[in-house]
Design a protein around this motif. Sequence first.
Motif, PDB file in Angstrom:
ATOM      1  N   ILE A 237       3.012   5.073   3.254  1.00  0.00           N
ATOM      2  CA  ILE A 237       3.163   4.111   2.162  1.00  0.00           C
ATOM      3  C   ILE A 237       2.092   3.021   2.232  1.00  0.00           C
ATOM      4  O   ILE A 237       1.947   2.209   1.333  1.00  0.00           O
ATOM      5  N   GLY A 238       1.311   3.034   3.295  1.00  0.00           N
ATOM      6  CA  GLY A 238       0.163   2.123   3.359  1.00  0.00           C
ATOM      7  C   GLY A 238       0.496   0.677   3.667  1.00  0.00           C
ATOM      8  O   GLY A 238      -0.071  -0.232   3.076  1.00  0.00           O
TER       9      GLY A 238
ATOM     10  N   ASP B 246       0.372   4.275  -3.830  1.00  0.00           N
ATOM     11  CA  ASP B 246       0.140   3.134  -4.717  1.00  0.00           C
ATOM     12  C   ASP B 246       1.114   3.168  -5.897  1.00  0.00           C
ATOM     13  O   ASP B 246       1.635   2.139  -6.314  1.00  0.00           O
ATOM     14  N   SER B 247       1.344   4.368  -6.425  1.00  0.00           N
ATOM     15  CA  SER B 247       2.302   4.501  -7.523  1.00  0.00           C
ATOM     16  C   SER B 247       3.699   4.131  -7.052  1.00  0.00           C
ATOM     17  O   SER B 247       4.431   3.425  -7.742  1.00  0.00           O
ATOM     18  N   LEU B 248       4.067   4.616  -5.872  1.00  0.00           N
ATOM     19  CA  LEU B 248       5.390   4.307  -5.328  1.00  0.00           C
ATOM     20  C   LEU B 248       5.568   2.798  -5.177  1.00  0.00           C
ATOM     21  O   LEU B 248       6.581   2.229  -5.568  1.00  0.00           O
TER      22      LEU B 248
ATOM     23  N   PRO C  11      -2.991  -1.058  -2.583  1.00  0.00           N
ATOM     24  CA  PRO C  11      -4.126  -1.329  -1.692  1.00  0.00           C
ATOM     25  C   PRO C  11      -5.121  -0.183  -1.565  1.00  0.00           C
ATOM     26  O   PRO C  11      -6.310  -0.422  -1.378  1.00  0.00           O
ATOM     27  N   HIS C  12      -4.648   1.066  -1.680  1.00  0.00           N
ATOM     28  CA  HIS C  12      -5.568   2.182  -1.454  1.00  0.00           C
ATOM     29  C   HIS C  12      -6.617   2.277  -2.556  1.00  0.00           C
ATOM     30  O   HIS C  12      -7.809   2.338  -2.291  1.00  0.00           O
ATOM     31  N   ILE C  13      -6.160   2.276  -3.790  1.00  0.00           N
ATOM     32  CA  ILE C  13      -7.107   2.406  -4.904  1.00  0.00           C
ATOM     33  C   ILE C  13      -8.026   1.178  -4.933  1.00  0.00           C
ATOM     34  O   ILE C  13      -9.226   1.288  -5.195  1.00  0.00           O
TER      35      ILE C  13
END
Length: 996
Positions: free
Chosen positions: A114-115, A792-794, A903-905
């Motif tokens: 989940i980052g 990111d969507s989650l 955060p990832h995108i």
Amino acid sequence: MQYNHIEIEKKWQKEWSQRQTFKADNNSDKPKYYVLDMFPYPSGAGLHVGHPLGYIASDIYARYKRHKGFNVLHPQGYDSFGLPAEQYAIQTGQHPAKTTEVNIATYRKQLDKIGFSFDWSREVRTSSPEYYKWTQWIFIQLFNSWYNKDTDKAEAIDSLIATFETAGNTEVNAVADEDIVGFSAQEWNQFSSTKQQEILLQYRLTFLSDTEVNWCPALGTVLANDEIVNGVSERGGHPVVRKKMTQWSMRISAYAQRLLDGLNTIDWPQPLKDSQTNWIGRSQGAMVSFDVDGYDAKIEVFTTRPDTIFGVSFMTLAPEHELVSQIVAEDKRAEVEAYIEATAKRSERDRMADVKTISGVFTGVYAIHPFSGEKVQIWIGDYVLASYGTGAVMAVPCGDQRDYDFAKHFGIEIPNIFENVDISEAAHADKEGTVIANSDFLSGLKYKKAVKLAIYELEKRGLGYGKINYRLRDAVFSRQRYWGEPFPVYYKDGMPQMIEAKHLPIELPEVEKYLPTEDGKPPLGNADVWAWDSENAKVVSNNLINNETIFPLELNTMPGWAGSSWYFNRYMDANNATEFASKEALDYWKEVDLYIGGSEHATGHLLYARFWQKFLFDRGILPVDEFAKKLINQGMILGTSAFVYRLEYEPSTKILDLERTIEGSIQVKPIFISKKLANLSVEELKEELDSNYEKIIRKGLSEFLTDEANSIDISEMYYTFRLTPIHADVSLVNTADELDVEAFKNWREEYKNAEFILEEGVYKVGREVEKMSKSKYNVVNPDQICEEYGADSLRLFEMFLGPLEQAKPWKTSGISGVHSFLKKLWKLYHNGETFEVSDADPTKEELKTLHKTIKKVEEDIENFSFNTSVSTFMIAVNELTSQKCNKRAILEPLAVLVSPYAPHIAEELWEKLGNTESIATAAFPVFEASHLVESSKEYPISFNGKRRFNMELSLDLSKEEIEKAVMSHEKTQAQLQGRTPKKVIIVPGKIINIVG
RNA sequence: GCUCGAGUGGCGGAAUUGGUAGACGCGCUGGAUUCAAAAUCCAGUUCUUUCGGGAGUGUGGGUUCGAUUCCCACCUCGAGUACCA
């Protein structure tokens, strides 16, 4: 270039971990900020989408604070001692440590996907010896402390011993056991060592005592009050009975007032504060002592209404009260004993559930009213609780409904001591505005004054004194379990001895069985190597016990709340092997600035943790006495269960006849009816199915039906069907509520041959919102969501669902909205397949969009209104898309704005923009109001408060000019239909309202 | 029983100090693109209407030029707690 969430997320999760991007430093010029989640118990089931909600919120806040220039501590760990692992061990023989380790690995894998920006270098596990070493150490500190009421804090036990040696205990003002006997210094010094230890135990903040405990036979353990719900165990719902046992307890009652006062200094949700306030249950009143007529005994009572003392017409003792066996008239003895026996049989739960039934018995003995000297009957009644106050009440039937009901039931006199109040129907419990009457020196006074005067008189005459009582009981600290912290305690001459701190940790011994022993000892009683060799300072075999140098160790373990009561302090210096945490680290991080977790811990973890914090503060170990400045309770994410409707019917006589002829029972296939048809009433369904009901029913009959059977008339079955809704696994249902019929058949053996009555060619399920749980088959796994839509969507979707603190249902179908938002965001930075941003100056409109977004997002994060900033992002991206904006000056700050949420995108786009440092280190964009200045306003024109049309007007206009412009508008005239307005309200920049 | 909290479209929800009710998204409807689907894009979507408009934030009242927002009463749901003297 397509937005590929799988690659991007994998890449950055790896980068962050390798670069240690989120490792917090204990030395920094930046201001500190500590964001904490309530650490999870690693259950075997793993995470479902409801669990990360709070973690996502805290992660957004942590990342935001980093952008804002703070040195952020954002750790995570595991509350890894607990009952499920132990019960699994009992069933399978698998060591709980093993199970726990496997579960933790699963949790970690899921969390990593989940980052989160956790600093994993500080991970703690309550079940690891390196950690519980310090839990044991805190226990020893508690043992070596007493509570001095004069200084209002915990002090070292040595100071108490010193006082005893020089002055005895008569001047000591401590929170201690109630039955303490006074002694002089001389007496103290002559006491045996065992006697001295016994006395000290009555003062220590953790102490052994024979207490009535909540014993749960099914679980084989004692439960704390907060582990019992509605009279049964919170886990498993097993019955709980009262039982006397020797147990370790924590003198939390010493801190009752400070725990109450501290609530005013912390920013916690009001409902949570309310429930702690309730739990502590402070009530102010007086102790009054009544002489017993003809006996050398006194009955002490606690009352919050000393002003009503002249209304006392009887007294009631709890059946467990120590005097009940002594003060009984001979002719009543049999009756009283029968009553006590009868109530003892009833469990606490029965007594609680059955509030209506009034029961009691007269002892035949009288007490003397302290002021009037009149005789009042002494009764025994089970509406009086032994565990509160003194276990006895002075009954004032005119002022208390329970006393009133009791008096009515037994025909006891109800004297009225209120002026002009009718008490013929019910007691008068109202305090304010009532005047006391028929009460000697209290007559004519109101509540407040009467209370004061009553207490004054009681104290003057030595009949009682003012007192504050708390509902909060000392907390039982022993558990008859294996999977918990062992106590650093051995027994010498029956007295507990602490093992020196330098020999910690005392590690859990190996046992054959995780169950209690056959003679009822806790599971540690099964250990062979569980004795303390005090000369060599090590744990040795039980065979060596000689009670001279080698002693038996404590068999209980600590409760679940031990490890969780201080873990937030350990994170500050998690790998310190020589100290609890270094003083520098504690002084630097001080307390948690933001704590996020569920409200279910209101009266458990959160109260105990505050207690330990205050204790450790008193003893100079911690710099602050509240551990969390601000706390937020995240709401629960509920599941959307899916239901199929099974048609069940009684076999008709014809079928039963048939069964007889073919000598066997007729197999009936399960039949499921699609939602629309299932929602019909029985009558409607009959009508709907009329033409083909027989076909349907016949479908349910097994294949081996003979021709003969096929020919029978089964119309009678038609009238006896009913529908039973059954949970279907949500993974078998698509977003349009259509059941994958084949998958459903394979889901359960019993449904293999199921038949389905469809609507419009598909089987539709019913939906209902319920708590997410395995047994309801409505659990959604975050791994699948991350796979399909991305972390990111989650993250965005969980925030978008609704306000953080509110309960809200999960519906996977909604996630497409935030996912396509991310795709649109990605597109802004790309021209077709290639990354492309322009260095041209942004337009006014583009700047306006950006700064409006900065302002809103910043406000939203500060207010923890994460759901609305997700819509703000959507609006911004929609606007920039239609502006065809690809300017670096806009898109670079936009990436930073989005990065706490996705955060990832953001990190990927940031890198593509040419940055080499992580976006986590980027400064948050600064809002400039100048970009939002407008020259005109689309005014709403209202008539009597109701908007009818809009009108674009310059903001430079004066009120008069505005009124003129509005009045000359054709729609205004149409609205007024010739009438003259009474009034025109003009709020420049806001609204225009025409009244008339 | 007591103490809190909440009631807004088909659904999740927005409206931060009283000032354009329904932002944003889901779902749904229609259209474009496509052999088709997915994906994408466009338009519509509170109700009602005689197409002028009218009604509308659980119900009833009140304060106000103006109330989802403030006050009173009630109804419903949720959470906590429960003989606390």
